[in-house]
Motif scaffolding. Structure first.
Motif, PDB file in Angstrom:
ATOM      1  N   LEU A   1      41.593  34.247  42.880  1.00  0.00           N
ATOM      2  CA  LEU A   1      40.183  33.971  43.142  1.00  0.00           C
ATOM      3  C   LEU A   1      39.283  34.818  42.239  1.00  0.00           C
ATOM      4  O   LEU A   1      38.305  34.313  41.671  1.00  0.00           O
ATOM      5  CB  LEU A   1      39.859  34.247  44.607  1.00  0.00           C
ATOM      6  N   ARG A   2      39.597  36.097  42.120  1.00  0.00           N
ATOM      7  CA  ARG A   2      38.779  36.986  41.276  1.00  0.00           C
ATOM      8  C   ARG A   2      38.788  36.547  39.818  1.00  0.00           C
ATOM      9  O   ARG A   2      37.811  36.763  39.091  1.00  0.00           O
ATOM     10  CB  ARG A   2      39.276  38.426  41.393  1.00  0.00           C
ATOM     11  N   ALA A   3      39.887  35.940  39.396  1.00  0.00           N
ATOM     12  CA  ALA A   3      40.011  35.501  37.994  1.00  0.00           C
ATOM     13  C   ALA A   3      39.324  34.168  37.739  1.00  0.00           C
ATOM     14  O   ALA A   3      39.403  33.641  36.629  1.00  0.00           O
ATOM     15  CB  ALA A   3      41.483  35.407  37.618  1.00  0.00           C
ATOM     16  N   GLY A   4      38.681  33.616  38.761  1.00  0.00           N
ATOM     17  CA  GLY A   4      37.991  32.343  38.558  1.00  0.00           C
ATOM     18  C   GLY A   4      38.844  31.133  38.855  1.00  0.00           C
ATOM     19  O   GLY A   4      38.482  30.016  38.512  1.00  0.00           O
TER      20      GLY A   4
ATOM     21  N   GLN B   1      39.395  36.286  30.200  1.00  0.00           N
ATOM     22  CA  GLN B   1      40.279  37.313  30.749  1.00  0.00           C
ATOM     23  C   GLN B   1      40.982  38.100  29.649  1.00  0.00           C
ATOM     24  O   GLN B   1      41.201  39.300  29.771  1.00  0.00           O
ATOM     25  CB  GLN B   1      41.333  36.664  31.656  1.00  0.00           C
ATOM     26  N   ARG B   2      41.331  37.406  28.568  1.00  0.00           N
ATOM     27  CA  ARG B   2      42.199  38.004  27.547  1.00  0.00           C
ATOM     28  C   ARG B   2      41.467  38.426  26.280  1.00  0.00           C
ATOM     29  O   ARG B   2      42.071  38.971  25.369  1.00  0.00           O
ATOM     30  CB  ARG B   2      43.308  37.032  27.188  1.00  0.00           C
ATOM     31  N   GLY B   3      40.147  38.163  26.214  1.00  0.00           N
ATOM     32  CA  GLY B   3      39.381  38.622  25.075  1.00  0.00           C
ATOM     33  C   GLY B   3      39.643  37.870  23.795  1.00  0.00           C
ATOM     34  O   GLY B   3      39.533  38.439  22.699  1.00  0.00           O
ATOM     35  N   GLY B   4      39.982  36.585  23.888  1.00  0.00           N
ATOM     36  CA  GLY B   4      40.201  35.764  22.705  1.00  0.00           C
ATOM     37  C   GLY B   4      39.198  34.635  22.620  1.00  0.00           C
ATOM     38  O   GLY B   4      38.275  34.527  23.437  1.00  0.00           O
ATOM     39  N   VAL B   5      39.372  33.785  21.631  1.00  0.00           N
ATOM     40  CA  VAL B   5      38.517  32.618  21.419  1.00  0.00           C
ATOM     41  C   VAL B   5      39.399  31.380  21.472  1.00  0.00           C
ATOM     42  O   VAL B   5      40.456  31.333  20.821  1.00  0.00           O
ATOM     43  CB  VAL B   5      37.794  32.697  20.049  1.00  0.00           C
TER      44      VAL B   5
END
Length: 319
Positions: A13-16, A64-68
């Motif tokens: 849930l926290r991760a969307g 979450q992972r800082g990518g594109v």
């Protein structure tokens, strides 16, 4: 929900509403993730776990992972067609200087592309790579067929010029990317037409003219060896009386000019019978004189695209 499954569910849930399955399992254990999935509206696959109804899955993983988001995962966002099975993992672009993703090493739910070129982003969607970045990565990562279908589409729509396609000089996939660029055509107007053309080229049949303009008829999908007209028909060619009448009129005009006309349905293209049928026709009629082509003075007629979605849903994997 069991107490041991609650922490995993709360993390989801926290991760969307979406996380990599490997991260959930490593943190909370396989048994907890399995019980969570059995007791809630959650889909757990080998790569990603998400709550049903969650949207923008790739965008959330990128955050979450800082990518594109890039490559096959970004194609749909840019309206680029992808044939075959949709990607089951999220493709992320990061600078090649990045040693690791935010939150730890990548799991099987992510395919990381470490880019040596600057990563351009969409101005309105900074989580999404821009079109040149997406195309440059897609043509090296996916199959040659997927790459050509994508290139045909963006070239036809004028979203990128042939000279602007970023083709790597070396490295994994560079040879496949160069072949895809060489085989792409800005005159192709549908997924099915591209797939039919590739079947013919792969069988060594040609030359093939894409979108050939024939005086008195208009534009045809493919003209093979100057003699055989290949037309790819969507569903409306069978169900729309006006379209059926127009097809018959065009076929009659082509035959009067000396052309052999072959029509294929979407399912026949996906069944990969185009090359076999055309080869048989060339064996039977290839000795006929080629019709005389006169300068085309009519208006270019566009192809019909209603059946393209079938390729995305029903087409085989092209890996």
């Amino acid at each position: 929900m069991n107490d041991d499954a609650r922490p995993a569910y709360d993390a989801l849930l926290r991760a969307g509403g979406v996380m990599e399955t490997g991260r959930l399992v490593s943190r909370y254990g396989k048994a907890a993730v399995s019980r969570m999935s059995a007791l809630a509206r959650i889909r757990t696959g080998p790569f990603l776990t998400f709550i049903e109804g969650t949207t923008d899955i790739a965008r959330r993983i990128a955050g979450q992972r800082g990518g594109v988001v890039t490559c096959l995962s970004a194609a749909e966002c840019h309206g680029i067609p992808v044939v075959g099975r949709p990607p089951r993992v999220v493709h992320l672009a990061v600078p090649h200087t990045r040693s690791r993703l935010r939150g730890g090493p990548a799991t099987d739910g992510i395919r990381v592309h470490r880019e040596f070129r600057p990563i351009g982003v969409d101005p309105a969607r900074p989580w999404l790579a821009d079109l040149p970045t997406v195309i440059g990565r897609l043509i090296t990562c996916c199959s040659e067929t997927q790459a050509i279908v994508a290139l045909d589409d963006v070239l036809r729509r004028g979203l990128i010029a042939p000279g602007e396609i970023p083709v790597p000089a070396r490295g994994p996939g560079s040879g496949r990317a160069r072949r895809a660029v060489d085989r792409a055509s800005p005159r192709a107007r549908s997924i099915m037409e591209t797939l039919a053309r590739l079947q013919l080229e792969d069988a060594g049949i040609g030359p093939i003219e894409v979108g050939a303009e024939i005086e008195g008829v208009g534009e045809v999908d493919l003209l093979v060896e100057g003699l055989i007209v290949v037309e790819i028909d969507g569903r409306q060619h069978d169900t729309d009386p006006g379209q059926v009448a127009l097809d018959r009129q065009r076929d009659f005009a082509l035959r009067r000019l000396g052309y052999i006309v072959l029509r294929f349905s979407t399912r026949q293209v996906l069944a990969r019978i185009v090359a076999t049928v055309v080869r048989e026709a060339l064996g039977r009629f290839g000795g006929l004189p080629r019709p005389l082509r006169v300068p085309f003075t009519g208006r270019r007629v566009h192809a019909w695209d209603e059946e393209e979605q079938v390729a995305r849903v029903e087409g085989p994997g092209w890996r």
